[in-house]
Structures are given as C-alpha cells and as structure tokens.
Enzyme design. Sequence first.
Site, PDB file in Angstrom:
ATOM      1  N   GLU A 108       0.914  -1.192   0.064  1.00 47.14           N
ATOM      2  CA  GLU A 108       0.088   0.072  -0.074  1.00 47.14           C
ATOM      3  C   GLU A 108       0.810   1.143   0.013  1.00 47.14           C
ATOM      4  OE1 GLU A 108      -3.399   0.260   0.073  1.00 47.14           O
ATOM      5  OE2 GLU A 108      -3.747  -1.809   0.166  1.00 47.14           O
TER       6      GLU A 108
ATOM      7  N   CYS B 112      -2.231   9.514   2.640  1.00 50.03           N
ATOM      8  CA  CYS B 112      -1.615   8.874   1.598  1.00 50.03           C
ATOM      9  C   CYS B 112      -2.513   8.994   0.147  1.00 50.03           C
ATOM     10  CB  CYS B 112      -1.571   7.412   1.508  1.00 50.03           C
ATOM     11  SG  CYS B 112      -3.192   6.545   2.186  1.00 50.03           S
TER      12      CYS B 112
HETATM   13  P1  NAD Z   1       7.380   5.124   7.655  1.00 45.76           P
HETATM   14  O1  NAD Z   1       8.613   5.841   7.587  1.00 45.76           O
HETATM   15  O2  NAD Z   1       6.607   4.882   9.024  1.00 45.76           O
HETATM   16  O3  NAD Z   1       7.673   3.821   7.380  1.00 45.76           O
HETATM   17  C1  NAD Z   1       6.593   2.691   7.111  1.00 45.76           C
HETATM   18  C2  NAD Z   1       7.151   1.425   7.668  1.00 45.76           C
HETATM   19  O4  NAD Z   1       8.367   0.856   7.038  1.00 45.76           O
HETATM   20  C3  NAD Z   1       7.666   1.845   9.055  1.00 45.76           C
HETATM   21  O5  NAD Z   1       6.897   0.557   9.934  1.00 45.76           O
HETATM   22  C4  NAD Z   1       8.934   1.553   9.166  1.00 45.76           C
HETATM   23  O6  NAD Z   1       9.512   1.097  10.276  1.00 45.76           O
HETATM   24  C5  NAD Z   1       9.300   0.554   8.104  1.00 45.76           C
HETATM   25  N1  NAD Z   1      10.530   0.794   7.404  1.00 45.76           N
HETATM   26  C6  NAD Z   1      11.200   2.146   7.269  1.00 45.76           C
HETATM   27  N2  NAD Z   1      12.470   1.869   6.536  1.00 45.76           N
HETATM   28  C7  NAD Z   1      12.471   0.542   6.605  1.00 45.76           C
HETATM   29  C8  NAD Z   1      13.635  -0.047   5.913  1.00 45.76           C
HETATM   30  N3  NAD Z   1      14.823   0.083   5.335  1.00 45.76           N
HETATM   31  N4  NAD Z   1      13.349  -1.486   5.820  1.00 45.76           N
HETATM   32  C9  NAD Z   1      12.516  -2.177   6.431  1.00 45.76           C
HETATM   33  N5  NAD Z   1      11.289  -1.296   6.948  1.00 45.76           N
HETATM   34  C10 NAD Z   1      11.322   0.106   6.960  1.00 45.76           C
HETATM   35  O7  NAD Z   1       6.415   5.501   6.679  1.00 45.76           O
HETATM   36  P2  NAD Z   1       6.399   6.124   5.507  1.00 45.76           P
HETATM   37  O8  NAD Z   1       7.022   5.282   4.300  1.00 45.76           O
HETATM   38  O9  NAD Z   1       7.080   7.867   5.396  1.00 45.76           O
HETATM   39  O10 NAD Z   1       4.963   6.595   5.060  1.00 45.76           O
HETATM   40  C11 NAD Z   1       4.655   7.565   3.910  1.00 45.76           C
HETATM   41  C12 NAD Z   1       4.403   6.999   2.577  1.00 45.76           C
HETATM   42  O11 NAD Z   1       3.257   6.046   3.109  1.00 45.76           O
HETATM   43  C13 NAD Z   1       3.760   7.859   1.779  1.00 45.76           C
HETATM   44  O12 NAD Z   1       4.451   7.440   0.497  1.00 45.76           O
HETATM   45  C14 NAD Z   1       2.186   7.646   1.729  1.00 45.76           C
HETATM   46  O13 NAD Z   1       1.607   8.044   0.586  1.00 45.76           O
HETATM   47  C15 NAD Z   1       2.163   6.105   1.819  1.00 45.76           C
HETATM   48  N6  NAD Z   1       1.155   5.624   2.562  1.00 45.76           N
HETATM   49  C16 NAD Z   1       0.424   4.755   1.765  1.00 45.76           C
HETATM   50  C17 NAD Z   1      -1.118   4.633   2.406  1.00 45.76           C
HETATM   51  C18 NAD Z   1      -1.977   3.595   1.572  1.00 45.76           C
HETATM   52  O14 NAD Z   1      -2.605   3.005   2.316  1.00 45.76           O
HETATM   53  N7  NAD Z   1      -1.523   3.289   0.450  1.00 45.76           N
HETATM   54  C19 NAD Z   1      -1.270   4.668   3.627  1.00 45.76           C
HETATM   55  C20 NAD Z   1      -0.393   5.625   4.276  1.00 45.76           C
HETATM   56  C21 NAD Z   1       0.717   6.062   3.778  1.00 45.76           C
END
Ligand code: NAD
Length: 440
Positions: free
Chosen positions: A216, A250
């Site tokens: 997602e 998102c």
């Molecule tokens: P985040 O930084 O919290 O990362 C998401 C998860 O990935 C966390 O649990 C984190 O610990 C893990 N993570 C981070 N780096 C990692 C690595 N190198 N290896 C393994 N795991 C790792 O959140 P984010 O990515 O900044 O979230 C924002 C993004 O998510 C935006 O692009 C947004 O559009 C997208 N998003 C999508 C949805 C959806 O439902 N499609 C919903 C919310 C957010």
Amino acid sequence: MNHPAIEQPADIVARLRATFATGRTKPVEWRTGQLRRLRAMLTERGADLAAALHADLGKSGTEAYRTEIDFTIREIDHTLDHLEEWLRPEPAPVPAHLGADATAWTQYDPLGVVLVIAPWNYPAQLLLAPLVGALASGNAVVAKPSELAPATSAALAELIPAYLDTDAVAVVEGGVPETTALLAERFDHIFYTGNGTVGRVVMRAAAEHLTPVTLELGGKSPVFVDQGADLDVVANRLARGKFLNAGQTCVAPDYVLTDPETAASLEAALVRAVQAVFGTDPAESPEYGRIVNERHFDRLSALLGSGRVAVGGDSDRTAKYIAPTVLADVDPESPVMREEIFGPILPIVTVTGLDEAIGFINDRDKPLALYVFTESDATRARIAAETSSGGLGYGLPLAHLTVSDLPFGGVGESGMGSYHGRYSIETFSHRKAVLDKPLG
Ligand code: NAD
C-alpha cells in the site's frame, strides 16, 4: 534486540507458527472473538489512543476518532456482520467430461503467520485495519507499528497484548534494524503500507521466501477541476480533504490541474474555504494537525517556494506547524511537482483543458487516487476510460476509502493488492480450488 528478555523475531514467528499449527485460529468463533476483543480495546481505551495520536501528530480528538478509532470500529462491525457470508464456499460449474455427480467449489484457507508493517501518518488505523482482515481470515499476525509515531506505537504495543490472543498476535516495535530482522523471517504474507523505496526492500526480502506481498504505497494523487464546476463546493471539499492530518494522507489531493480561467476563480475560492474551515489563524485551530517531525518539516518548508502563495505559507519549526497553503502559478517542473508532497501544500498547475490534463496524468506514475470535479458526463467517462489509478473519486476526495465494500489499494507505483471488507479476506486467505468426484 539482544537483551535475553526480549523475544527474538525467529522465536516470535516460531511461537505464532506453533499456535497456527494447532488449528486454534481457524474456527470462525476464534476470529470473531478476536475482532470483538479488538473492538472492546478501541471502545474502552480509545481515549488512550487519541492521546497518543495527539502527541505524535497533534491530531484533534474529533479527527483521531473519525479517521482512526471509529474508522477501525466500522471496519470491525462490517466484517462481523458479513464474515460468515464471505467465508462461504463458492460453487463452480463442472465441465461435462467429469460427470453429473462431480461438484466443485472454492473455499478460503488462512495463510498462516502474516506480517503487517504500518506507517506513521494514520499509525493506529493503518496497523489495525489490516489486522482486522488478517484475524478475520484466521491467521496469526506479527504487527509492526511505525517508530515515527512513537506514542501510538507504544500504546498499541501495550494494548494489543492486553486484549488479543498473545499466542497468535505479537506486536514488535522498532525501526529499520528491527524491521530488517523481521523481514529475514519467513512469513506467509507481508502487508506493507508506506513508501515505494521501502516497498522494494520489503518485496526483495519477501522474494527470498516466495512470500506474497501487499504494498500500500503513495504518490501524487491529482485533482482535475473542469470548467463550470461549482468552485465554492469544490474548494470546500478540497480544503477539508487536503488539509486533514496536515496533508499527511496517502490519498490526499496532491495537486490541482485546471484551465487558467478556472484556476483564478478556484484560487479565490480556496482562500475563502481555508479560512472558513481553519479560521484566519490555523495555528490556533484545535482541528489542525502538525507535521510528524523536523525532517519532514524541513522537506516541506523547502517546497513552499515553488509557486505564488495564495493562502498560508507561514510556518514554525519548533511547533512543527506549516499553514494550510495553496500555491498558484506552479511550474510543472518545480520541486513541489517532483515528489509526493505529503503535507499541507496544494499547488495549482494550469492546463489547456481535459486532453492536456489526461496527458499530464498519464505521463506520470499511476496515482493511488484521482479526483475529478465536473458536471460533464463526457468528462467523467473519458477520465474513467483513459486514466489508471488505485481509486477514482468524483466530487469528493478521500471518501472512497470509507466505503467498506470497495477495495482500497494502488496500481503500478502506488502499490499492489488491496484490502478493506471482503477484499481483506481475499488478501489474507488462499482461495483453494476443490473438486469432488464420488467414488461410487
Ligand atoms: P514510515 O517511515 O513510517 O515507514 C513505514 C514502515 O516501514 C515503518 O513501519 C518503518 O519502520 C518501516 N521501514 C522504514 N524503513 C525501512 C527499511 N529500510 N526496511 C524495512 N522497514 C522499514 O512511513 P512512510 O513510508 O514515510 O509513509 C509515508 C508513505 O506511505 C507515503 O508515500 C504515503 O503515501 C504512503 N502511505 C500509503 C498508504 C496506503 O494505504 N496506500 C497509507 C499511508 C501512507
């Protein structure tokens, strides 16, 4: 992680796998029982979660309940109402060469032990709504909240074990090292919400074990405003959808495409709408959230110069506050148009009309959502037929994801797979093909 008292990922997965192997998670009674416990957690301890969400993101109580706590309760209730019906085996017609006594059907099998990794922006909903689907499908679950929403992560790590079956559901807190360690284990499905860079990390790790993934992801979700749309209605809905959670959604409208004449009137309408929703000083509005951390604050501040500020533009780093901002006269090549904004900045980019808007959208990554404001059936039809996006909203941003009977997910760079309601059962189960030919 090396503290002997802390259970290692391999031990957690082994423990959950042992529970799954006993068959305990499979009966529908266990599944609905867990969903009811989760519901009790949200009703009895919703205030704790709301306080954590306020601490992490400055979310108001109203917003915390509407978009996270009550949202998840609705998802639970919808699932409880329909689960038995969704799980019913579905008969399939049998070809004549197998004989008239043969029957065939599909049935849903739980997958086993699944991993749910959540992001920080809706840190409760985006951990718990997938958890609802995973439990409803009869799986054991490892849930990994986002370390960037630490108060919510801590609250979930305390509450989930207090309410759910600890032999079948484990919460693992932590950041990159902890998630990396988890990803080395074999899961039967990985459900990841976050950005595409980490999505690739997750998919590579999953490939080692041939584990299927749901990703997602995000991206730039465009808005097209057609000539002749009621711009006060459009501006009001855009302001509410865009600036919810300070734009850190998102499916938030990322940028607006419209013709120059409509752009001028829309800009004025957006100025009025922002003031109507958040007052003349949004910093004082209890309904307006804050940016998650300094890194994102700095990233967003640097984008404020990408156009002429129509409203907003001010910020305060210590408070992690960025005003709801509309940028006009934005160049399609400017920094704000090169990445997903994921914050309270709404650029308006002018195009000559529908043809150019469709071209603009199709020249870029497939978005998670696309929003269209128009009175024209022909425009609606052309957008539906000529563009591809995870979801499509006519007349209202964000709300499609609250329709439990619609699948929620992306396409291309915005993700793969979907969930919510019965689509969560599809995601977290194996649809097994069964043929029955009597021996007689
Ligand atoms: P985040 O930084 O919290 O990362 C998401 C998860 O990935 C966390 O649990 C984190 O610990 C893990 N993570 C981070 N780096 C990692 C690595 N190198 N290896 C393994 N795991 C790792 O959140 P984010 O990515 O900044 O979230 C924002 C993004 O998510 C935006 O692009 C947004 O559009 C997208 N998003 C999508 C949805 C959806 O439902 N499609 C919903 C919310 C957010």
